[in-house]
Design a protein around this motif. Structure first.
Motif, mmCIF file in Angstrom:
data_model
loop_
_atom_site.group_PDB
_atom_site.id
_atom_site.type_symbol
_atom_site.label_atom_id
_atom_site.label_comp_id
_atom_site.label_asym_id
_atom_site.label_seq_id
_atom_site.Cartn_x
_atom_site.Cartn_y
_atom_site.Cartn_z
ATOM 1 N N ASP A 509 2.998 6.276 10.432
ATOM 2 C CA ASP A 509 1.869 4.691 9.463
ATOM 3 C C ASP A 509 1.952 4.006 10.718
ATOM 4 O O ASP A 509 2.693 3.541 11.024
ATOM 5 C CB ASP A 509 2.337 4.842 8.439
ATOM 6 N N ALA A 510 0.931 3.766 11.294
ATOM 7 C CA ALA A 510 1.352 2.787 12.415
ATOM 8 C C ALA A 510 0.354 0.990 12.669
ATOM 9 O O ALA A 510 0.760 0.286 12.917
ATOM 10 C CB ALA A 510 0.394 2.817 13.734
ATOM 11 N N THR A 511 0.761 0.802 10.930
ATOM 12 C CA THR A 511 0.076 -0.434 10.117
ATOM 13 C C THR A 511 0.839 -1.402 10.110
ATOM 14 O O THR A 511 2.066 -1.394 10.342
ATOM 15 C CB THR A 511 -0.414 0.007 8.378
ATOM 16 N N ALA A 512 0.330 -3.092 9.484
ATOM 17 C CA ALA A 512 1.309 -3.623 9.290
ATOM 18 C C ALA A 512 1.515 -3.840 7.664
ATOM 19 O O ALA A 512 2.590 -4.988 7.730
ATOM 20 C CB ALA A 512 0.808 -4.913 9.984
ATOM 21 N N ALA A 513 1.696 -3.545 7.243
ATOM 22 C CA ALA A 513 1.431 -3.580 5.616
ATOM 23 C C ALA A 513 2.706 -2.536 5.109
ATOM 24 O O ALA A 513 3.299 -1.476 5.306
ATOM 25 C CB ALA A 513 0.619 -2.374 5.085
ATOM 26 N N ARG A 514 3.351 -2.857 4.077
ATOM 27 C CA ARG A 514 4.549 -2.101 3.037
ATOM 28 C C ARG A 514 4.073 -0.493 3.459
ATOM 29 O O ARG A 514 2.299 -0.423 2.896
ATOM 30 C CB ARG A 514 5.187 -2.835 1.896
ATOM 31 N N LEU A 515 5.362 0.385 2.980
ATOM 32 C CA LEU A 515 4.966 1.456 2.200
ATOM 33 C C LEU A 515 4.295 1.362 0.901
ATOM 34 O O LEU A 515 4.545 0.635 0.035
ATOM 35 C CB LEU A 515 5.804 2.188 2.444
ATOM 36 N N PRO A 516 3.197 2.732 0.903
ATOM 37 C CA PRO A 516 2.584 1.788 -1.051
ATOM 38 C C PRO A 516 4.605 2.464 -1.978
ATOM 39 O O PRO A 516 5.357 3.291 -1.473
ATOM 40 C CB PRO A 516 1.279 2.525 -0.980
ATOM 41 N N GLU A 517 4.360 1.150 -3.319
ATOM 42 C CA GLU A 517 5.335 2.258 -4.165
ATOM 43 C C GLU A 517 5.012 3.289 -4.482
ATOM 44 O O GLU A 517 3.636 3.313 -5.321
ATOM 45 C CB GLU A 517 5.453 0.489 -4.684
ATOM 46 N N PRO A 518 6.094 4.189 -5.572
ATOM 47 C CA PRO A 518 5.392 4.804 -6.304
ATOM 48 C C PRO A 518 4.244 4.085 -7.341
ATOM 49 O O PRO A 518 4.321 2.832 -8.211
ATOM 50 C CB PRO A 518 6.256 4.831 -7.380
ATOM 51 N N GLY A 519 2.793 5.108 -7.674
ATOM 52 C CA GLY A 519 2.304 4.146 -8.359
ATOM 53 C C GLY A 519 1.441 3.456 -7.978
ATOM 54 O O GLY A 519 0.084 2.991 -8.091
ATOM 55 N N THR A 520 1.142 3.315 -6.486
ATOM 56 C CA THR A 520 0.006 2.594 -6.067
ATOM 57 C C THR A 520 -0.488 3.078 -4.698
ATOM 58 O O THR A 520 0.239 3.974 -4.256
ATOM 59 C CB THR A 520 0.470 0.746 -5.618
ATOM 60 N N THR A 521 -1.792 2.021 -4.526
ATOM 61 C CA THR A 521 -2.191 3.074 -2.926
ATOM 62 C C THR A 521 -1.460 2.581 -1.625
ATOM 63 O O THR A 521 -1.172 2.746 -0.753
ATOM 64 C CB THR A 521 -3.814 3.172 -3.447
ATOM 65 N N ARG A 522 -0.781 1.442 -1.236
ATOM 66 C CA ARG A 522 -0.824 0.102 -0.490
ATOM 67 C C ARG A 522 -0.109 -0.437 -1.410
ATOM 68 O O ARG A 522 -0.566 -1.026 -2.148
ATOM 69 C CB ARG A 522 -2.008 -0.042 -0.004
ATOM 70 N N ALA A 523 1.236 -1.291 -0.806
ATOM 71 C CA ALA A 523 1.392 -2.311 -1.029
ATOM 72 C C ALA A 523 0.877 -3.392 -1.463
ATOM 73 O O ALA A 523 0.100 -3.434 0.072
ATOM 74 C CB ALA A 523 3.252 -2.747 -0.318
ATOM 75 N N THR A 524 1.355 -4.024 -2.220
ATOM 76 C CA THR A 524 0.329 -5.646 -2.676
ATOM 77 C C THR A 524 0.730 -6.386 -1.635
ATOM 78 O O THR A 524 1.553 -7.254 -2.312
ATOM 79 C CB THR A 524 0.169 -5.914 -3.401
ATOM 80 N N ASP A 525 0.416 -7.481 -1.155
ATOM 81 C CA ASP A 525 0.789 -8.197 0.319
ATOM 82 C C ASP A 525 -0.979 -8.764 -0.556
ATOM 83 O O ASP A 525 -1.553 -8.877 -0.259
ATOM 84 C CB ASP A 525 0.656 -8.297 1.447
ATOM 85 N N ARG A 526 -0.166 -10.970 -0.658
ATOM 86 C CA ARG A 526 -1.136 -11.533 -0.341
ATOM 87 C C ARG A 526 -1.953 -11.605 1.086
ATOM 88 O O ARG A 526 -1.363 -11.552 2.093
ATOM 89 C CB ARG A 526 -0.582 -12.763 -0.404
ATOM 90 N N THR A 527 -3.820 -11.695 1.070
ATOM 91 C CA THR A 527 -4.367 -12.195 1.778
ATOM 92 C C THR A 527 -3.688 -13.758 2.204
ATOM 93 O O THR A 527 -3.926 -14.291 2.318
ATOM 94 C CB THR A 527 -6.030 -12.320 1.399
ATOM 95 N N VAL A 528 -4.039 -13.251 3.873
ATOM 96 C CA VAL A 528 -3.624 -14.489 4.598
ATOM 97 C C VAL A 528 -5.289 -15.345 5.152
ATOM 98 O O VAL A 528 -5.523 -14.911 5.573
ATOM 99 C CB VAL A 528 -3.069 -14.127 5.601
#
Length: 528
Positions: A509-528
């Motif tokens: 995983d080369a993205t800048a996002a956090r790993l998805p928590e169980p039950g989600t597809t991707r950690a929810t970071d607020r859009t900047v």
């Protein structure tokens, strides 16, 4: 087929890496040289007093929450977190012969912060609103775009959201935090309140990029928490989570060599000669120690020439005091600020007339017994004093009951007298029942800390983000790094993110996002 990983070091970074890899299906064993886990977040006790010997500020709670959720639990389930009011207390240097200066209590929350700033400098209330709005924006940008980026490519830096922020980011990167604050506020105490967080980053407000004004969002906007039982409870919680995933933790198990074959890590050798094979090795020990003691020169990513050009951050004189009677003049967190700010940091970082232990010092006192009855016997108080000082092991070791190096113990005596005078506790020295000092030589000997640094590589511009050492060896395939020496940086939250960066690399995983928590597809970071 089962994949195996061995981890060197059972500080928070090593334990968290172990938990995350085990969660991903790896068979993980952690080897810790010392008899207890925790690393810099250690503990010491005597005569009923129990002291944390490292981190004492619980900031960035969402990073802890995210880690625990990745492991199928929550911070609330693992820790008893107590909000602190005030967040901290400040004592400015008093005028000679005038007695203690009036303390300043810093209470978290925008309304309380606005009122404090306005009370000391007319018009500063509106100024701090704008300052904290900018700090919150910078913090969200850092979390969503920079801190969780493994920098295996420039993809994150080329993100349109980052590019749109460049006109605002560039000035924040080239201007110092001190200059950024001084342009907005005149009152010296307010300037120090906004500049002191640079110490949490292992640097000074004169060297930290002003992008790090984001730190004020944490204590002034969000608030400061305390894990009841102390920070050993945080370490215990991470270890408990790791064991629940099947991790084996072996203490008293020093690693003497990272084994390699054909340019690939194959396991580790212990001090007793035992070899443990593994598919990957993760060293959460100090990076300089890892590369100079556990690898031959040909397999080191960073040369001694590279290290000579780096800033190790400050060392620290720690003074652990068990005191009879109450100390209401001190809050849970108390900061003493010397008047000559520039001279103080010059002494720590070797400017002006050379590096030395500052006198008087800008220092920090933690009184956890103000919040937690478990850390001191009835009728007693627990004090942890941290004095930033040069990262220089030649200044000597600390000791118990005055048994440290003469220069260290003399400095501790001065510090105790300073606290007594500045905060109005004239009999402090006579009430001390337990005393221990810890100095840069101890950080070097006990933790393998490069040059005896107390925190890790300083967060100067050339040692932050993509300029900081990465989480994987460039010379040895299958060898990864975690902890304060590498991305993303200093502090318990950064160590948890560092562990996640290793997990991301192993997931590809080369993205800048956090790993998805169980039950989600991707950690929810607020859009900047």
């Amino acid at each position: 087929m089962s994949r195996s990983a061995v981890i060197v070091g059972a500080g928070i970074a090593g334990l968290a890496t172990a938990a995350l890899l085990a969660r991903d299906g790896w068979d993980v064993t952690v080897h810790e040289a010392r008899d207890e886990i925790g690393g810099r977040a250690g503990s010491w006790q005597q005569d009923g007093f129990r002291f944390d010997t490292g981190p004492s500020w619980y900031l960035m709670p969402e990073v802890f929450e995210h880690f625990f959720r990745l492991c199928g639990t929550t911070a609330a389930a693992e820790l008893d977190l107590v909000p602190l009011t005030p967040a901290y207390r400040v004592y400015p240097e008093p005028d000679a012969g005038a007695g203690p200066a009036t303390p300043v209590d810093v209470v978290s929350g925008r309304a309380a912060t606005r009122a404090l700033f306005e009370s000391r400098e007319p018009g500063a209330g509106a100024g701090i609103d704008a300052y904290l709005d900018s700090a919150a924006d910078a913090y969200r940008l850092a979390v969503s775009r920079f801190l969780y980026d493994p920098y295996t490519s420039t993809r994150g830096l080329r993100d349109r959201a980052v590019i749109r922020q460049l006109p605002r980011l560039v000035p924040l990167l080239v201007r110092s935090l001190h200059r950024h604050v001084a342009r907005r506020f005149r009152d010296p105490v307010l300037r120090q309140i906004l500049g002191y967080p640079a110490v949490f980053l292992g640097t000074s407000p004169f060297d930290a990029p002003s992008l790090y004004h984001l730190m004020s969002h944490l204590d002034l906007d969000e608030g400061v928490l305390y894990p009841r039982g102390g920070f050993t409870e945080v370490i215990a919680a991470v270890a408990r989570v790791a064991r629940a995933q099947g991790v084996q933790i072996r203490t008293g198990s020093p690693v003497t060599q990272i084994m390699t074959d054909a340019g690939r890590a194959t396991g580790i050798r212990l001090a007793d000669g035992t070899v443990h094979d593994a598919d990957v090795v993760v060293s959460a020990a100090d990076l300089h120690t890892t590369e100079t003691r556990l690898l031959p020169p040909s397999q080191r990513t960073y040369s001694e020439r590279w290290w000579r050009r780096r800033n190790p951050g400050p060392g620290a004189l720690l003074v652990l005091l068990g005191v009879d009677g109450e100390l209401p003049a001190l809050a849970h967190h108390t900061l003493l600020f010397s008047r000559d700010w520039r001279k103080n940091f010059g002494a720590v970082f070797g400017r002006g007339d050379g590096s030395r232990i500052p006198d008087p010092a800008s220092l920090y006192v933690c009184r956890p017994s103000a919040t937690d009855v478990t850390v001191a016997p009835a009728g007693g108080e627990n004090l942890f004093v941290l004095v930033p000082m040069p990262a220089d092991p030649a200044l000597g070791h600390g000791g118990v009951d005055g048994a440290g190096a003469p220069a260290i113990e003399a400095a501790a005596d001065r510090v105790i007298a300073q606290i007594a005078e500045w905060t109005g506790i004239p009999d402090l020295a006579s009430r001390i029942r337990v005393r221990r000092t810890i100095a840069p030589a101890d950080f070097e000997a006990d933790l393998g800390a490069w040059r005896g640094g107390a925190l890790g590589l300083a967060h100067t511009l050339r040692q932050s983000a993509l300029f900081r050492p990465r989480n994987a060896s460039r010379k040895v395939a299958g060898l990864y790094y975690a902890g304060t020496s590498v991305l993303p940086g200093i502090g318990l939250p950064m160590c948890l993110i560092s562990a996640e960066l290793v997990a991301k690399r192993l997931r590809g995983d080369a993205t800048a996002a956090r790993l998805p928590e169980p039950g989600t597809t991707r950690a929810t970071d607020r859009t900047v």
